[in-house]
Design a protein around this motif. Structure first.
Motif, mmCIF file in Angstrom:
data_model
loop_
_atom_site.group_PDB
_atom_site.id
_atom_site.type_symbol
_atom_site.label_atom_id
_atom_site.label_comp_id
_atom_site.label_asym_id
_atom_site.label_seq_id
_atom_site.Cartn_x
_atom_site.Cartn_y
_atom_site.Cartn_z
ATOM 1 N N ASP A 181 0.877 -1.164 0.000
ATOM 2 C CA ASP A 181 0.000 0.000 0.000
ATOM 3 C C ASP A 181 0.917 1.217 0.000
ATOM 4 O OD1 ASP A 181 -1.652 2.126 0.511
ATOM 5 O OD2 ASP A 181 -2.770 1.153 2.130
ATOM 6 N N ILE A 182 1.223 1.729 -1.186
ATOM 7 C CA ILE A 182 2.254 2.754 -1.312
ATOM 8 C C ILE A 182 1.849 4.024 -0.577
ATOM 9 C CG2 ILE A 182 3.571 4.173 -2.930
ATOM 10 C CD1 ILE A 182 3.275 1.928 -4.973
ATOM 11 N N ALA A 183 0.591 4.432 -0.701
ATOM 12 C CA ALA A 183 0.154 5.668 -0.057
ATOM 13 C C ALA A 183 0.335 5.584 1.459
ATOM 14 C CB ALA A 183 -1.300 5.959 -0.405
ATOM 15 N N SER A 184 -0.019 4.441 2.046
ATOM 16 C CA SER A 184 0.142 4.286 3.502
ATOM 17 C C SER A 184 1.620 4.280 3.884
ATOM 18 C CB SER A 184 -0.532 2.997 3.978
ATOM 19 O OG SER A 184 -1.935 3.089 3.821
ATOM 20 N N ARG A 185 2.457 3.646 3.071
ATOM 21 C CA ARG A 185 3.880 3.615 3.374
ATOM 22 C C ARG A 185 4.467 5.028 3.298
ATOM 23 N NH1 ARG A 185 5.942 -1.763 2.310
ATOM 24 N NH2 ARG A 185 8.097 -1.030 2.178
ATOM 25 N N VAL A 186 4.025 5.811 2.318
ATOM 26 C CA VAL A 186 4.508 7.184 2.194
ATOM 27 C C VAL A 186 4.056 8.009 3.390
ATOM 28 C CG1 VAL A 186 4.317 9.315 0.845
ATOM 29 C CG2 VAL A 186 4.686 7.123 -0.318
ATOM 30 N N TYR A 187 2.812 7.796 3.820
ATOM 31 C CA TYR A 187 2.276 8.557 4.949
ATOM 32 C C TYR A 187 2.975 8.184 6.258
ATOM 33 C CZ TYR A 187 -1.111 10.618 8.179
ATOM 34 O OH TYR A 187 -1.702 11.361 9.170
ATOM 35 N N ASP A 188 3.272 6.897 6.439
ATOM 36 C CA ASP A 188 3.797 6.399 7.712
ATOM 37 C C ASP A 188 5.315 6.312 7.777
ATOM 38 O OD1 ASP A 188 1.214 6.032 8.617
ATOM 39 O OD2 ASP A 188 1.115 3.943 7.962
ATOM 40 N N HIS A 189 5.980 6.408 6.626
ATOM 41 C CA HIS A 189 7.356 5.942 6.553
ATOM 42 C C HIS A 189 8.294 6.698 7.489
ATOM 43 C CE1 HIS A 189 10.078 8.897 4.710
ATOM 44 N NE2 HIS A 189 9.011 9.406 4.156
ATOM 45 N N LYS A 190 9.237 5.949 7.994
ATOM 46 C CA LYS A 190 10.451 6.492 8.596
ATOM 47 C C LYS A 190 11.584 5.901 7.773
ATOM 48 C CE LYS A 190 8.493 8.643 12.062
ATOM 49 N NZ LYS A 190 7.150 8.614 11.480
ATOM 50 N N TRP A 191 12.566 6.704 7.417
ATOM 51 C CA TRP A 191 13.474 6.246 6.368
ATOM 52 C C TRP A 191 14.247 4.993 6.760
ATOM 53 C CZ3 TRP A 191 18.683 5.527 6.288
ATOM 54 C CH2 TRP A 191 19.455 6.101 7.295
ATOM 55 N N LYS A 192 14.449 4.755 8.057
ATOM 56 C CA LYS A 192 15.192 3.557 8.445
ATOM 57 C C LYS A 192 14.362 2.299 8.227
ATOM 58 C CE LYS A 192 18.252 6.046 11.549
ATOM 59 N NZ LYS A 192 18.694 6.321 12.921
ATOM 60 N N ILE A 193 13.041 2.452 8.147
ATOM 61 C CA ILE A 193 12.168 1.333 7.786
ATOM 62 C C ILE A 193 12.098 1.217 6.269
ATOM 63 C CG2 ILE A 193 9.807 0.432 7.905
ATOM 64 C CD1 ILE A 193 9.532 1.973 10.555
ATOM 65 N N ASP A 194 11.998 2.342 5.604
ATOM 66 C CA ASP A 194 11.931 2.394 4.145
ATOM 67 C C ASP A 194 13.119 3.190 3.599
ATOM 68 O OD1 ASP A 194 9.885 0.898 3.145
ATOM 69 O OD2 ASP A 194 8.379 2.468 3.277
ATOM 70 N N PRO A 195 14.328 2.666 3.684
ATOM 71 C CA PRO A 195 15.451 3.388 3.080
ATOM 72 C C PRO A 195 15.238 3.504 1.580
ATOM 73 C CG PRO A 195 16.104 1.149 3.604
ATOM 74 C CD PRO A 195 14.741 1.349 4.206
ATOM 75 N N ILE A 196 15.739 4.556 0.999
ATOM 76 C CA ILE A 196 15.506 4.785 -0.428
ATOM 77 C C ILE A 196 16.196 3.715 -1.268
ATOM 78 C CG2 ILE A 196 16.047 6.371 -2.322
ATOM 79 C CD1 ILE A 196 15.464 8.665 -0.354
ATOM 80 N N VAL A 197 17.444 3.450 -0.979
ATOM 81 C CA VAL A 197 18.179 2.377 -1.656
ATOM 82 C C VAL A 197 18.509 1.330 -0.608
ATOM 83 C CG1 VAL A 197 20.273 1.766 -2.921
ATOM 84 C CG2 VAL A 197 19.101 3.919 -3.414
ATOM 85 N N ARG A 198 18.020 0.125 -0.829
ATOM 86 C CA ARG A 198 18.091 -0.904 0.209
ATOM 87 C C ARG A 198 19.033 -2.046 -0.120
ATOM 88 N NH1 ARG A 198 12.067 -0.878 0.369
ATOM 89 N NH2 ARG A 198 12.579 1.239 -0.221
ATOM 90 N N SER A 199 19.769 -1.910 -1.215
ATOM 91 C CA SER A 199 20.653 -2.997 -1.635
ATOM 92 C C SER A 199 21.661 -2.457 -2.635
ATOM 93 C CB SER A 199 19.836 -4.123 -2.274
ATOM 94 O OG SER A 199 20.661 -5.013 -2.996
#
Length: 431
Positions: free
Chosen positions: A3-21
């Motif tokens: 659910d991209i909209a929810s992830r954008v609303y809730d995100h903290k970058w350490k949970i959703d780093p921009i580049v993860r690999s």
């Protein structure tokens, strides 16, 4: 599916780093890195961020602290066991063990080297200096970080429902593009080339899944290695302007400079065959490159057209193949510059039956949010990260579009003389 909209609303970058690999990068970058590792490992190269769309003041939009956090996080990444296994054992372009054991040993121990960041006149000056194989790996993740931080900055004050509607509209727009492609009767063969200027990682992944479902076998894969691995699809890519730009900068005479683009491809030919033998001829002008090309290049599989008038570029390639005794109907032309549905369908219709046609669809696949927010704050723009010097010498790119040229003015003029590049037609650079 996220659910991209929810992830954008809730995100903290350490949970959703921009580049993860480390393999959240383009496949061609790994192929080129292996070539450089083998042929020019000690070359000292500087890469620099270049914003061609100066009206977008990145340093005013993107918080420096957030940018440094993301860049510092990138320097902690290393290849996972699963990623190493995939690279070592997967079949790419019909070939197993695409990556040599010595290169894989190096890559398994690799960490991104230091960076240098400054703010100046509303822009970020971001540079990477060091051994060519090390610093070249910054290009794609650095661009992905800047592009997504810009997206996050624009979206940060939106509410949950506003974000849901925004992404619903963007999803609808993409699906309408898919439907138009399917309705064309002869669905073009398309790959995702959108990593470097994507809206976000999650959005690129969604776009790839939509293309997989919507286009079926006509969707040939993605340039993004991480997404290719996770979605079990082809990783797509060959080589880019970086190689001839650096080889040319290392030339000690005008004659060596003239031969530099062909030296690149001679080195490439020693490692690759089949659909990896794709010529990118426009670094110093397509017409002159083909006119002076050695005969052995005519046997290569195809040509990628990445600047200038795409119709003119393809017609030039077809005429060149005919002049060298090759059947263009057996050759491949890959279009990859500023594509959207209208251009894709027009080029498909014009060249069908005359040459094999494929498309590398980039920004307007993975970052088409035009008109979806107030002030058009998510409109795509042209941000690049290029090799700007090699062993202390400036690099130059001429391109078939002078709006994409780069390098010191005196060196640009010298290169135009050496490569006999005459008057050129400027075309707007959207991406």
């Amino acid at each position: 599916m996220a659910d991209i909209a929810s992830r954008v609303y809730d995100h903290k970058w350490k949970i959703d780093p921009i580049v993860r690999s480390l393999i959240d990068t383009d496949f061609y970058k790994l192929l080129m890195c292996q070539s450089v590792f083998r042929n020019r490992p000690g070359t000292q190269v500087t890469f620099s961020l270049i914003n061609r769309s100066r009206k977008i003041r990145m340093a005013d939009l993107v918080d420096e602290g957030e940018l440094r956090e993301q860049l510092d996080y990138l320097r902690t990444l290393s290849l996972s066991r699963g990623e190493s296994t995939w690279l070592r054992g997967n079949m790419f372009y019909g070939k197993r063990q695409m990556f040599r054991p010595d290169f894989m040993e190096w890559f398994e121990g690799f960490r991104l080297p230091p960076y240098h960041l400054e703010r100046r006149d509303g822009q970020y000056e971001l540079t990477f200096e060091g051994d060519w194989p090390d610093v070249m790996m910054w290009e794609i993740p650095a661009l992905a970080v800047l592009m997504e931080l810009r997206s996050r900055a624009v979206l940060k004050d939106m509410g949950r429902f506003e974000l849901q509607v925004l992404y619903a509209r963007a999803m609808t727009r993409l699906w309408e593009k898919v439907e138009r492609l399917r309705a064309s009767g002869a669905t073009p063969r398309i790959a995702d080339f959108g990593t470097r200027r994507r809206h976000s990682f999650l959005w690129q992944d969604w776009c790839v899944q939509a293309m997989m479902e919507g286009l079926g076998s006509s969707f040939t894969g993605t340039s993004n290695c991480l997404i290719a691995m996770r979605r079990d699809i082809e990783a797509i890519g060959t080589n880019a302007h970086e190689l001839p730009m650096v080889y040319a900068a290392l030339a000690d005479s005008d004659e060596e400079l003239r031969q530099a683009p062909y030296r690149v491809l001679a080195d490439w030919q020693e490692e690759h065959e089949g659909n990896l033998r794709i010529i990118l001829p426009d670094t110093y002008g397509t017409a002159g490159f083909l006119e002076r090309a050695p005969d052995w290049l005519a046997s290569w599989t195809g040509i990628r057209i990445d600047s200038g008038d795409p119709v003119e570029g393809a017609e030039t390639a077809i005429a060149w193949w005919k002049s060298r005794g090759e059947d263009p109907r057996e050759k491949l032309v890959i279009f990859s510059d500023g594509l959207d549905v209208e251009t894709i369908l027009s080029l498909q219709a014009r060249f069908a039956g005359r040459v094999k046609v494929s498309f590398g669809w980039g920004t307007l696949l993975t970052n088409d949010f035009r008109g979806l927010v107030a002030g058009d704050g998510l409109a795509p723009f042209s941000l690049v990260c290029k090799a700007v010097s090699a062993n202390g010498r400036a690099t130059v790119k001429l391109s078939d579009n002078p709006m994409k040229a780069m390098g010191p003015a005196a060196e640009i003029e010298r290169y135009k003389r050496v490569f006999r590049v005459g008057a050129q037609v400027a075309r707007p650079v959207m991406v």
